[in-house]
Design an enzyme around this catalytic site. Structure first.
Site, PDB file in Angstrom:
ATOM      1  N   ASP A 104       0.878  -1.114  -0.103  1.00  0.00           N
ATOM      2  CA  ASP A 104       0.037   0.117  -0.205  1.00  0.00           C
ATOM      3  C   ASP A 104       0.813   1.164  -0.085  1.00  0.00           C
ATOM      4  O   ASP A 104       1.633   1.556   0.985  1.00  0.00           O
ATOM      5  CB  ASP A 104      -0.899  -0.188   1.324  1.00  0.00           C
ATOM      6  CG  ASP A 104      -1.831  -1.182   1.424  1.00  0.00           C
ATOM      7  OD1 ASP A 104      -1.638  -2.258   0.708  1.00  0.00           O
ATOM      8  OD2 ASP A 104      -2.996  -0.892   1.725  1.00  0.00           O
ATOM      9  N   LYS A 170      -6.974   3.446  -2.851  1.00  0.00           N
ATOM     10  CA  LYS A 170      -7.334   3.574  -1.448  1.00  0.00           C
ATOM     11  C   LYS A 170      -7.638   4.955  -0.984  1.00  0.00           C
ATOM     12  O   LYS A 170      -6.863   5.823  -1.449  1.00  0.00           O
ATOM     13  CB  LYS A 170      -5.970   2.857  -0.914  1.00  0.00           C
ATOM     14  CG  LYS A 170      -6.332   2.508   0.687  1.00  0.00           C
ATOM     15  CD  LYS A 170      -5.236   1.927   1.013  1.00  0.00           C
ATOM     16  CE  LYS A 170      -5.058   1.963   2.850  1.00  0.00           C
ATOM     17  NZ  LYS A 170      -3.983   1.242   3.322  1.00  0.00           N
ATOM     18  N   LYS A 199     -10.219   0.282  -2.395  1.00  0.00           N
ATOM     19  CA  LYS A 199      -9.887  -0.066  -0.829  1.00  0.00           C
ATOM     20  C   LYS A 199     -10.564   1.159  -0.008  1.00  0.00           C
ATOM     21  O   LYS A 199      -9.876   2.228  -0.221  1.00  0.00           O
ATOM     22  CB  LYS A 199      -8.471  -0.590  -0.672  1.00  0.00           C
ATOM     23  CG  LYS A 199      -8.266  -0.720   1.063  1.00  0.00           C
ATOM     24  CD  LYS A 199      -7.075  -1.236   1.136  1.00  0.00           C
ATOM     25  CE  LYS A 199      -6.812  -1.571   2.647  1.00  0.00           C
ATOM     26  NZ  LYS A 199      -5.276  -1.780   3.020  1.00  0.00           N
TER      27      LYS A 199
END
Length: 242
Positions: A104, A170, A199
């Site tokens: 991430d 995300k 996400k």
């Protein structure tokens, strides 16, 4: 990624499906080794999608979770995205070598807001390319920090991340704001669901809000309240069947 029913609800989801949407976050700066081990064991118990640990804890997480279905993930350029692109690439490759299979990465927020989109694109592209050359199955998620961006900047970030080959966009690190339904709907509307997943991360502490996020377009949920959420799902399913 878990296979979710369309417009998921309590009735159509199972506790196993819910657990498989969760990346269990172990990212607090004061988290001890014992707490990391405990968190990884919790992930193994509930069979979450992944655990997301700090880079210094990847080897430990990989050891604890060896033989389980839980993926080991970590963060890159965390939490503010200000590392140089080549440093982020080095960090990504080291993470893979230590046992991470999901990364991430925080994009360079200041450069995005400055309109330096070519640089932001190249940073994501170079990291994604290097990571997937090292580990073809590596999953790349790009963190936007939506609380700091305008809607136009969020849309631009979606385009850049998708064009650069990232697997997920995300919402946030969880340290600045959190996931909102509006942001998730915006991100889902401006990415191709056949190529790019979404996400939600930050402030997701209840089953109901997790389901709202899924309905808004999220495929994966970053959370630390995993036990509370999954146990609530089990209790409510049991109540429905009684």
């Amino acid at each position: 990624m878990s296979q979710l029913p369309p417009n998921p609800t309590i009735e159509t989801l199972t506790s196993e499906m819910v657990a498989k949407t969760i990346d269990h976050a172990l990212l607090k700066p004061d988290m001890t080794i014992d707490e990391v081990v405990e968190g990884c064991r919790l992930c193994a118990k509930y069979e979450t999608a992944s655990v997301c640990v700090k880079p210094c804890d990847i080897k430990l997480a990989a050891t604890v979770l060896k033989g389980s279905s839980v993926c080991v993930g970590t963060v890159i350029g965390f939490p503010h995205g200000n590392s140089l692109p080549e440093v982020k690439v080095f960090e990504a490759l080291k993470a893979i070598d230590d046992g991470a299979v999901e990364l991430d990465m925080v994009l360079n927020i200041g450069h995005l807001k400055s309109g330096r989109t070519d640089e932001v694109y190249e940073e994501i592209r170079s990291l994604t390319r290097a990571a997937k050359e090292r580990l073809p199955s590596c999953c790349i998620k790009v963190i936007f920090e939506c609380a700091l961006l305008t809607d136009e900047e969020k849309i631009t970030a979606c385009r850049l991340a998708e064009d650069a080959g990232a697997d997920y966009v995300k919402t946030s690190t969880g340290f600045v704001g959190g996931a909102t339904i509006g942001d998730l709907q915006l991100m889902r509307a401006h990415t191709d669901p056949s190529k790019t997943h979404v996400k939600a991360s930050g402030g997701i502490r209840s089953l109901d809000y997790l389901i709202e996020c899924l309905q808004a377009g999220a495929d994966r949920i970053g959370a630390s309240a995993t036990a509370t959420i999954v146990e609530e799902m089990r209790a409510r399913k049991a109540a429905l069947s009684s």
